[in-house]
Design a protein around this motif. Sequence first.
Motif, PDB file in Angstrom:
ATOM      1  N   UNK A  58       0.192   1.043  11.612  1.00 34.54           N
ATOM      2  CA  UNK A  58       1.388   1.341  12.403  1.00 34.54           C
ATOM      3  C   UNK A  58       2.222   2.442  11.739  1.00 34.54           C
ATOM      4  N   UNK A  59       2.377   2.351  10.408  1.00 39.15           N
ATOM      5  CA  UNK A  59       3.159   3.344   9.674  1.00 39.15           C
ATOM      6  C   UNK A  59       2.489   4.723   9.757  1.00 39.15           C
ATOM      7  N   UNK A  60       1.179   4.765   9.541  1.00 42.71           N
ATOM      8  CA  UNK A  60       0.443   6.032   9.593  1.00 42.71           C
ATOM      9  C   UNK A  60       0.587   6.685  10.961  1.00 42.71           C
ATOM     10  N   UNK A  61       0.418   5.873  12.013  1.00 44.61           N
ATOM     11  CA  UNK A  61       0.478   6.430  13.373  1.00 44.61           C
ATOM     12  C   UNK A  61       1.871   6.963  13.713  1.00 44.61           C
ATOM     13  N   UNK A  62       2.903   6.315  13.169  1.00 46.92           N
ATOM     14  CA  UNK A  62       4.261   6.825  13.397  1.00 46.92           C
ATOM     15  C   UNK A  62       4.496   8.120  12.610  1.00 46.92           C
TER      16      UNK A  62
END
Length: 423
Positions: free
Chosen positions: A382-386
């Motif tokens: 989730x962090x990477x995609x954001x």
Amino acid sequence: MSSGGGESLSSDKQKEKARVSRTSLILWHAHQNDAASVRKLLQEDPSLVNATDYDNRTPLHVASLHGWLDVANCLIQFGADVNSQDRWKNTPLADAEGAKRNSVIQLLKTHGGSSYGQNGSHFEPNTVPPPLPNKCDWEVDPSELDFSNSARIGKGSFGEILKAHWRGTPVAVKRILPSLSEDRLVIQDFRHEVNLLVKLRHPNIVQFLGAVTDRKPLMLITEYLRGGDLHQYLKEKGSLNTAAAINFSMDIARGMAYLHNEPNVIIHRDLKPRNVLLVNTSANHLKVGDFGLSKLIKVQSSHDVYKMTGETGSYRYMAPEVFKHRRYDKKVDVFSFAMILYEMLEGEPPFANYEPLDGAKRAAEGHRPTIRAKGYTPELIELTEQCWAADMNERPSFIDILKRLEKIKENLPSDHHWHLFSS
């Protein structure tokens, strides 16, 4: 009434958004040497002929710099201002002369083009460059640098990096190309920038120690870190386990949060594994290096600032808005951070099956690397995609990234905390 006002406001916002989008499009097509698409856009909206990006560069600046004659011709036919000046005061002719684009030079001169700016054959009338700052306490006497047992540890578009000794201490010396060291404006910029950089103090930032600016070649001295760079480390180790990747990411995020701190924000613009250094061979402490350098060396062509260091390796980690010559801010570094996090967990660079430039094109088209590694927890995904979101406004700040990494680290199963740096 209020409802109608709201609709009007919304309509204005949409128009502005569409305008920004069309500006990006015409700059992009000019960059790609696509005269047909440029003509089509101008037929739909002739005012785009003098549209400007964040650096006040017009489509004619872009075409002149690359030598795209058909695009330049089309723009002039639609009434382009041949003497518009970008933020460095360069005209299109100055750009064409700097890049030796002879056909475009002739075309621009025929249509009344003048050559002003840092690249041009003469300065804008009545322009007097500001005086060089006085010699500062960071000025290093080159005779104090001992290159007798020096080794080259890096190379870039600006010159080379050598391991040397200064007053008995091992240091890294960036030696600037002689061709860049001759330009008064480069020296002036170099001094102003070093003045800022030497004041920075942070455990996750490579420490600048001083510079040589009153003799040739220009040199920049930083601390020497024995552990090498993250690129080499990952090449040897392969993928990192989750805890190791988080620890490394937190060190990078701390350094970047410091650089991005208001009011004097420093945008790195070339964050990649080669520019992240290991303090020692134990690999338990990282520092971010080489920030400010692409901004610092405004080489003969001002677009070199814009395209960052010019090394093709940078393309792999480049934010889409930079690749597309759109307006950008400090969030470009957050995108690059996501690509580095991906590489640490996957054990291979983003878009590894593509050449760097093609990888950047894919990212600009909206594609992202495929996440496969077991080390990727749902929270890290989730962090990477954001962080690599196409809309830079959706990317979190490094302060937020740090908080989230700390939380993810706390919630890791206990077995993740063993053998932190095993692959």
